[in-house]
Design an enzyme around this catalytic site. Structure first.
Site, PDB file in Angstrom:
ATOM      1  N   LYS A 122       0.816  -1.214   0.000  1.00 51.41           N
ATOM      2  CA  LYS A 122       0.000   0.000   0.000  1.00 51.41           C
ATOM      3  C   LYS A 122       0.855   1.273   0.000  1.00 51.41           C
ATOM      4  CE  LYS A 122      -2.118  -0.778   3.911  1.00 51.41           C
ATOM      5  NZ  LYS A 122      -1.458  -1.995   4.430  1.00 51.41           N
TER       6      LYS A 122
ATOM      7  N   ARG B  10      -9.033   1.243   9.634  1.00 52.96           N
ATOM      8  CA  ARG B  10      -8.545  -0.074  10.044  1.00 52.96           C
ATOM      9  C   ARG B  10      -9.667  -0.931  10.624  1.00 52.96           C
ATOM     10  NH1 ARG B  10      -2.925   0.819   9.265  1.00 52.96           N
ATOM     11  NH2 ARG B  10      -1.722  -0.647  10.465  1.00 52.96           N
TER      12      ARG B  10
ATOM     13  N   ARG C 231      12.263  -5.034   4.881  1.00 55.26           N
ATOM     14  CA  ARG C 231      12.015  -3.582   4.771  1.00 55.26           C
ATOM     15  C   ARG C 231      12.994  -2.790   5.641  1.00 55.26           C
ATOM     16  NH1 ARG C 231       6.114  -1.169   5.375  1.00 55.26           N
ATOM     17  NH2 ARG C 231       6.120  -2.085   7.456  1.00 55.26           N
TER      18      ARG C 231
ATOM     19  N   ARG D 164      12.083  -1.115  11.165  1.00 54.49           N
ATOM     20  CA  ARG D 164      11.030  -0.700  12.089  1.00 54.49           C
ATOM     21  C   ARG D 164      10.882  -1.750  13.186  1.00 54.49           C
ATOM     22  NH1 ARG D 164       5.821   0.975   8.514  1.00 54.49           N
ATOM     23  NH2 ARG D 164       4.771  -0.154  10.193  1.00 54.49           N
TER      24      ARG D 164
ATOM     25  N   ARG E 298       0.447  -8.079  13.953  1.00 59.31           N
ATOM     26  CA  ARG E 298      -0.208  -7.146  13.023  1.00 59.31           C
ATOM     27  C   ARG E 298      -1.085  -7.904  12.027  1.00 59.31           C
ATOM     28  NH1 ARG E 298       4.840  -4.433  10.878  1.00 59.31           N
ATOM     29  NH2 ARG E 298       3.549  -3.146   9.533  1.00 59.31           N
TER      30      ARG E 298
HETATM   31  P1  AMP Z   1       1.315   1.033   9.327  1.00 59.28           P
HETATM   32  O1  AMP Z   1       2.448   1.942   9.033  1.00 59.28           O
HETATM   33  O2  AMP Z   1       0.072   1.384   8.570  1.00 59.28           O
HETATM   34  O3  AMP Z   1       1.689  -0.424   9.208  1.00 59.28           O
HETATM   35  O4  AMP Z   1       0.944   1.272  10.866  1.00 59.28           O
HETATM   36  C1  AMP Z   1       1.870   1.009  11.898  1.00 59.28           C
HETATM   37  C2  AMP Z   1       1.143   0.941  13.225  1.00 59.28           C
HETATM   38  O5  AMP Z   1       0.523   2.210  13.503  1.00 59.28           O
HETATM   39  C3  AMP Z   1      -0.012  -0.053  13.282  1.00 59.28           C
HETATM   40  O6  AMP Z   1       0.420  -1.373  13.574  1.00 59.28           O
HETATM   41  C4  AMP Z   1      -0.852   0.548  14.406  1.00 59.28           C
HETATM   42  O7  AMP Z   1      -0.276   0.304  15.674  1.00 59.28           O
HETATM   43  C5  AMP Z   1      -0.740   2.042  14.138  1.00 59.28           C
HETATM   44  N1  AMP Z   1      -1.787   2.510  13.208  1.00 59.28           N
HETATM   45  C6  AMP Z   1      -1.634   2.982  11.943  1.00 59.28           C
HETATM   46  N2  AMP Z   1      -2.810   3.336  11.395  1.00 59.28           N
HETATM   47  C7  AMP Z   1      -3.739   3.092  12.361  1.00 59.28           C
HETATM   48  C8  AMP Z   1      -5.145   3.225  12.403  1.00 59.28           C
HETATM   49  N3  AMP Z   1      -5.848   3.675  11.351  1.00 59.28           N
HETATM   50  N4  AMP Z   1      -5.784   2.878  13.558  1.00 59.28           N
HETATM   51  C9  AMP Z   1      -5.100   2.420  14.633  1.00 59.28           C
HETATM   52  N5  AMP Z   1      -3.773   2.243  14.645  1.00 59.28           N
HETATM   53  C10 AMP Z   1      -3.091   2.575  13.517  1.00 59.28           C
END
Ligand code: AMP
Length: 220
Positions: A19, A94, A133, A166, A177
């Protein structure tokens, strides 16, 4: 007043389905504002804000940050951003509550959801992507040790800072996740399918191939 002609895309799919890479390509090609809630949260963590302090531990465990915090952060970001052409939401919504909140935010801003692009990816591809990554904490650029390596190993092409893995790309966090995605985010696929907004692309393909598929959807 009905929504205007700006493009509004939601990118949906498990972590590691590509994404973020597509969001970058789409925002460059169609001049759309890319809003990644993960990036916004990481910025809060890096700045050590109250929100960042609350979010840090939750993110490292691979769980979702509470909706109320994410929703108000997102509202603020949309207010700050002025986009003539539209928005890409990456990593938001989410869950179904966030989807309802997104509907409200779009209405308030006189925007209509154009498409939800669902990145369908297989587990082995996801794990291979996330374990390789590497990210630049200074500018947010993403790399992959074999699929998209930087010019100089371990250094960002854009700002020459050191690349890191990360914390939530560690094995345990990745497992969590994916579990959280299966429990909460998957519901959104049928939610948007019922609204006839869903378009499916294969997240297993190369970035160029996926981009071509999305480009076709947008130009139809
Ligand atoms: P991502 O970079 O999208 O993989 O997000 C990394 C982490 O940020 C996720 O595992 C969540 O802990 C938090 N996160 C990101 N977007 C959201 C969201 N829309 N709602 C809740 N937590 C989020």
């Amino acid at each position: 007043m009905a929504g205007d002609s700006r493009i509004v895309l939601v990118l949906l799919g498990p972590p590691g389905s590509g994404k973020g890479t597509q969001a970058k390509l789409l925002s460059d090609n169609f001049n759309l504002v890319h809003i990644s809630t993960g990036d916004l949260l990481r910025r809060e963590v890096a700045q050590g804000t109250d929100l960042g302090k609350k979010a840090k531990i939750i993110m490292e465990k691979g769980e979702l940050v509470p909706d109320s915090l994410v929703n108000s952060m997102l509202k603020g970001e949309i207010k700050r951003q002025d986009s003539k052409n539209g928005f890409i939401f990456d990593g938001y919504p989410r869950n179904l509550k966030q989807a309802a909140q997104l509907d409200n935010i779009l209405k308030q801003n006189k925007l209509d959801l154009s498409w939800v692009i669902y990145f369908k990816a297989s587990l082995n591809v996801i794990i291979q992507r996330l374990s390789g990554r590497r990210v630049c904490e200074a500018c947010g650029a993403n790399y992959h040790i074999t699929n998209m390596p930087p010019k100089v190993a371990g250094r960002c092409d854009l700002c020459n800072e050191e690349l890191i893995q990360r914390k939530d790309d560690s094995k345990d966090s990745v497992r969590k996740r994916i579990e959280v995605y299966d429990e909460q985010t998957k519901d959104l696929v049928s939610f948007y399918e019922k609204q006839l907004k869903l378009r499916v692309v294969s997240g297993d393909l190369s970035a160029q191939e996926v981009f071509k598929e999305i480009d076709k959807i947008l130009k139809k």
